[in-house]
Motif scaffolding. Sequence first.
Motif, short mmCIF file in Angstrom:
data_model
loop_
_atom_site.label_atom_id
_atom_site.label_comp_id
_atom_site.label_asym_id
_atom_site.label_seq_id
_atom_site.Cartn_x
_atom_site.Cartn_y
_atom_site.Cartn_z
N ASP A 1 0.86 -1.19 0.00
CA ASP A 1 0.00 0.00 0.00
C ASP A 1 0.90 1.24 0.00
OD1 ASP A 1 -1.73 2.13 0.59
OD2 ASP A 1 -3.06 0.86 1.77
N THR A 2 0.76 2.08 -1.01
CA THR A 2 1.64 3.25 -1.11
C THR A 2 1.09 4.48 -0.40
OG1 THR A 2 0.62 3.84 -3.24
CG2 THR A 2 2.61 2.48 -3.31
N ASN A 3 -0.11 4.40 0.18
CA ASN A 3 -0.64 5.54 0.92
C ASN A 3 0.32 5.93 2.05
OD1 ASN A 3 -3.34 6.38 -0.07
ND2 ASN A 3 -3.84 4.23 0.28
N GLY A 4 0.66 7.20 2.12
CA GLY A 4 1.52 7.70 3.19
C GLY A 4 3.00 7.63 2.90
N ALA A 5 3.40 7.03 1.78
CA ALA A 5 4.83 6.86 1.51
C ALA A 5 5.55 8.21 1.34
CB ALA A 5 5.03 6.00 0.27
N GLY A 6 4.92 9.13 0.62
CA GLY A 6 5.54 10.45 0.43
C GLY A 6 5.65 11.22 1.74
N ASP A 7 4.65 11.08 2.60
CA ASP A 7 4.69 11.76 3.90
C ASP A 7 5.73 11.13 4.81
OD1 ASP A 7 2.52 13.46 3.16
OD2 ASP A 7 1.15 11.80 3.56
N ALA A 8 5.87 9.81 4.75
CA ALA A 8 6.92 9.14 5.52
C ALA A 8 8.29 9.58 5.02
CB ALA A 8 6.77 7.62 5.39
N TYR A 9 8.42 9.75 3.71
CA TYR A 9 9.68 10.23 3.13
C TYR A 9 10.01 11.62 3.69
CZ TYR A 9 13.28 11.14 -0.38
OH TYR A 9 14.46 11.41 -1.00
N ALA B 1 12.25 5.26 5.52
CA ALA B 1 10.94 5.57 6.11
C ALA B 1 9.83 5.45 5.08
CB ALA B 1 10.96 6.97 6.70
N GLY B 2 10.07 5.97 3.87
CA GLY B 2 9.08 5.88 2.81
C GLY B 2 8.83 4.45 2.38
N GLY B 3 9.90 3.67 2.26
CA GLY B 3 9.76 2.28 1.88
C GLY B 3 9.01 1.47 2.92
N MET B 4 9.29 1.74 4.19
CA MET B 4 8.59 1.03 5.25
C MET B 4 7.09 1.33 5.23
SD MET B 4 11.20 1.22 8.52
CE MET B 4 9.99 0.39 9.57
N ALA B 5 6.74 2.56 4.88
CA ALA B 5 5.32 2.93 4.82
C ALA B 5 4.56 2.08 3.80
CB ALA B 5 5.16 4.41 4.50
N THR B 6 5.24 1.69 2.72
CA THR B 6 4.56 0.91 1.68
C THR B 6 4.31 -0.53 2.11
OG1 THR B 6 6.59 0.13 0.55
CG2 THR B 6 5.71 2.30 -0.09
#
Length: 296
Positions: free
Chosen positions: A234-242, A266-271
């Motif tokens: 799920d890629t929701n939130g990946a940019g914000d985690a980045y 951080a972005g990768g973990m969000a996915t």
Amino acid sequence: MKNILVLGGVSYNLIIDVDEFPQPVAHTISSVNSYRETIGNTGAGKALNLNKLGFNVTFYGVIGQDDYGESIVSTFHQEGIKFGYDVSPTGTERHLNFMKNATGERLSIFLNSIPEINTNKEVVEQYIRENDIVFLNIMSYCKDFIPLLKKYNKEIWVDLHDYDGKNEYHQDFIDAADVIQFSSENNPEYPETIRKFLSDGKKLVVCTHGSKGSTIANEKEWLDVPALKYDAIDTNGAGDAYSAGILYGVAQGYDLGKTAKMASIAGGMATTSKQLASEALSCEKVEEEYRKIKSK
């Protein structure tokens, strides 16, 4: 850790996982892979990820007096995030997100948006005084806070999302920003946009390229950073985690390359999570992941 204020951007979304996006013709979709309702939007994503990375986070948003708003308040309370809000007369913002399983692409439909409202500037001004750095999100009501941010000379981080390099709506946010993040999705001339921001005196500019990585630059360095490989669900939130990872690296005093790696982790973990922030995200975890990458 620093005190961080996140201004604007919270919703309660219905997310539907599909193999293919619905086609623009009349038809019936008889089944989907899965669906869920959860907190969403860019401010919420940043607040949740920053909190997990050890920052003291205050979040301001606009919600409705409804069950969705109560769920949002409960979520931030459980996460230990200070949450202040104004009330929308039309209810909590709602999105319907179709998530394409194979690629992580998203098709969003806004079910309910926030109208123009009179925000409680006295409360927001107090939040601004109490915090060191401000993430100013590009909601229309957040433009009201720019004079206050200038008054207190706070460092301002702005995420322009899919900024095309031309849209005049973003200009007030661009002018106010010290640090800018945007996506190259609708901006094939992104190197020119980065150079323009740097020439205008921005301290740091970040351009994300989805699965292709990112470009990060300041007045001394320009780095093209490949994406890290994670088993994305799920890629929701990946940019914000980045974004949160970038601030983490900067706050730690890391060089640009290490900072970019922290953001990619951080972005990768969000996915890998169905939530906006990975349940496993922490300062210790990103440092551990970095050591693994460095040792390879």
